[in-house]
Design an enzyme around this catalytic site. Structure first.
Site, PDB file in Angstrom:
ATOM      1  N   GLU A  86       0.834  -1.255  -0.179  1.00  0.00           N
ATOM      2  CA  GLU A  86       0.041  -0.098  -0.062  1.00  0.00           C
ATOM      3  C   GLU A  86       0.837   1.264  -0.081  1.00  0.00           C
ATOM      4  O   GLU A  86       2.058   1.146   0.229  1.00  0.00           O
ATOM      5  CB  GLU A  86      -0.816   0.108   1.410  1.00  0.00           C
ATOM      6  CG  GLU A  86      -0.238   0.265   2.710  1.00  0.00           C
ATOM      7  CD  GLU A  86      -0.675   0.018   3.757  1.00  0.00           C
ATOM      8  OE1 GLU A  86      -1.898  -0.534   3.804  1.00  0.00           O
ATOM      9  OE2 GLU A  86      -0.209   0.534   4.922  1.00  0.00           O
TER      10      GLU A  86
ATOM     11  N   HIS B 117       0.255   5.912   1.135  1.00  0.00           N
ATOM     12  CA  HIS B 117      -0.612   6.737   1.734  1.00  0.00           C
ATOM     13  C   HIS B 117       0.204   8.110   2.034  1.00  0.00           C
ATOM     14  O   HIS B 117       1.540   7.989   2.008  1.00  0.00           O
ATOM     15  CB  HIS B 117      -1.161   6.039   3.088  1.00  0.00           C
ATOM     16  CG  HIS B 117      -0.441   5.523   3.687  1.00  0.00           C
ATOM     17  ND1 HIS B 117       0.532   5.968   4.654  1.00  0.00           N
ATOM     18  CD2 HIS B 117      -0.571   4.049   3.870  1.00  0.00           C
ATOM     19  CE1 HIS B 117       1.335   4.824   5.072  1.00  0.00           C
ATOM     20  NE2 HIS B 117       0.520   3.956   4.915  1.00  0.00           N
TER      21      HIS B 117
ATOM     22  N   HIS C  74       5.706   6.429   7.979  1.00  0.00           N
ATOM     23  CA  HIS C  74       5.847   5.048   9.211  1.00  0.00           C
ATOM     24  C   HIS C  74       7.044   5.350   9.672  1.00  0.00           C
ATOM     25  O   HIS C  74       8.029   5.403   8.955  1.00  0.00           O
ATOM     26  CB  HIS C  74       5.612   3.786   8.514  1.00  0.00           C
ATOM     27  CG  HIS C  74       4.173   3.568   7.987  1.00  0.00           C
ATOM     28  ND1 HIS C  74       3.114   3.719   8.950  1.00  0.00           N
ATOM     29  CD2 HIS C  74       3.698   2.788   7.120  1.00  0.00           C
ATOM     30  CE1 HIS C  74       1.900   3.241   8.284  1.00  0.00           C
ATOM     31  NE2 HIS C  74       2.474   2.764   7.015  1.00  0.00           N
TER      32      HIS C  74
ATOM     33  N   HIS D 260       4.956   0.335   0.233  1.00  0.00           N
ATOM     34  CA  HIS D 260       5.654  -0.530   1.360  1.00  0.00           C
ATOM     35  C   HIS D 260       4.672  -1.807   1.633  1.00  0.00           C
ATOM     36  O   HIS D 260       3.574  -1.835   1.519  1.00  0.00           O
ATOM     37  CB  HIS D 260       5.618   0.303   2.647  1.00  0.00           C
ATOM     38  CG  HIS D 260       4.719   0.907   3.018  1.00  0.00           C
ATOM     39  ND1 HIS D 260       3.940   1.985   2.447  1.00  0.00           N
ATOM     40  CD2 HIS D 260       3.781   0.589   4.125  1.00  0.00           C
ATOM     41  CE1 HIS D 260       2.989   2.424   3.329  1.00  0.00           C
ATOM     42  NE2 HIS D 260       2.636   1.333   4.288  1.00  0.00           N
TER      43      HIS D 260
ATOM     44  N   CYS E 243       5.506   0.178  14.967  1.00  0.00           N
ATOM     45  CA  CYS E 243       5.327   1.171  13.852  1.00  0.00           C
ATOM     46  C   CYS E 243       4.607   2.484  14.491  1.00  0.00           C
ATOM     47  O   CYS E 243       3.607   2.430  14.995  1.00  0.00           O
ATOM     48  CB  CYS E 243       4.275   0.684  12.763  1.00  0.00           C
ATOM     49  SG  CYS E 243       3.899   1.816  11.579  1.00  0.00           S
TER      50      CYS E 243
HETATM   51 MN    MN Z   1       0.939   1.674   5.818  1.00  0.00          MN
END
Ligand code: MN
Length: 179
Positions: A92, A94, A98, A132, A146
């Site tokens: 994914e 976004h 992270h 990732h 995370c």
């Molecule tokens: Mn993610």
């Protein structure tokens, strides 16, 4: 025990046309100490589902725990994910970033168009809109911490056309990425 918990639900995801919704959870009252009860498990930390329905087979054998929530004064969440041997997280991207610390085990992290062999203690940064995925080795779980901002956008999966483009530009990733 339930009266110790604040029961408001968290506005942890911005509205989006995407179908993904962060699974609801209870924001727990803060306590100064919670004992580790096992590797990757702690007192008063629930094991949650990774993501709700709608992701199909986009992930496999992964759990989620919230170690510190958005009520801890830093407008973030510190989560612990554990991918069982042979499993993987969603491929994914976004807008939010992270900050990742590998906690246990070993596996592969895809970040952008690179793959990294990762093991306990390694640090990974996923910048805005970088693709990732975290993939456990077949013989070991991969556990990682995370950190994300509390107010964040929804993850977006690659379309078939995007995957085709990625694999044509980076053919070495085709046998690594699970999507
Ligand atoms: Mn993610």
């Amino acid at each position: 025990m339930h009266d110790e918990y604040m029961t408001r639900s968290l506005p942890i995801a911005k509205q989006s046309t995407d179908t993904y919704h962060t699974p609801s959870h209870v924001v727990k009252a803060l306590t100064p100490f919670r004992k580790r009860t096992d590797v990757g498990a702690w007192e008063d930390v629930d094991q949650l589902i990774y993501k709700e329905q709608g992701y199909g087979a986009a992930f496999k054998s992964i759990t989620r725990r919230i170690l510190f929530d958005s009520n801890a004064g830093q407008h973030n969440q510190v989560r612990y994910f554990e991918v069982a041997a042979g499993g993987w997280s969603t491929f994914e991207h976004h807008e939010h970033t992270h900050q990742v610390i590998i906690y246990r085990g070993s596996g592969t992290a895809i970040v952008g168009y690179h793959s990294f062999q990762v093991s306990e203690g390694d640090l990974i940064f996923v910048d805005s809109w970088q693709w990732h995925q975290f993939i456990a080795n077949d013989d070991a779980a991969l556990g990682f911490i995370c950190i994300v901002t509390a107010d964040r956008d929804h993850p977006v999966q690659a379309t078939p056309a995007q995957l085709q483009e990625i694999f044509s530009q980076h053919p070495e990733l085709e046998t690594i990425i699970h999507a």
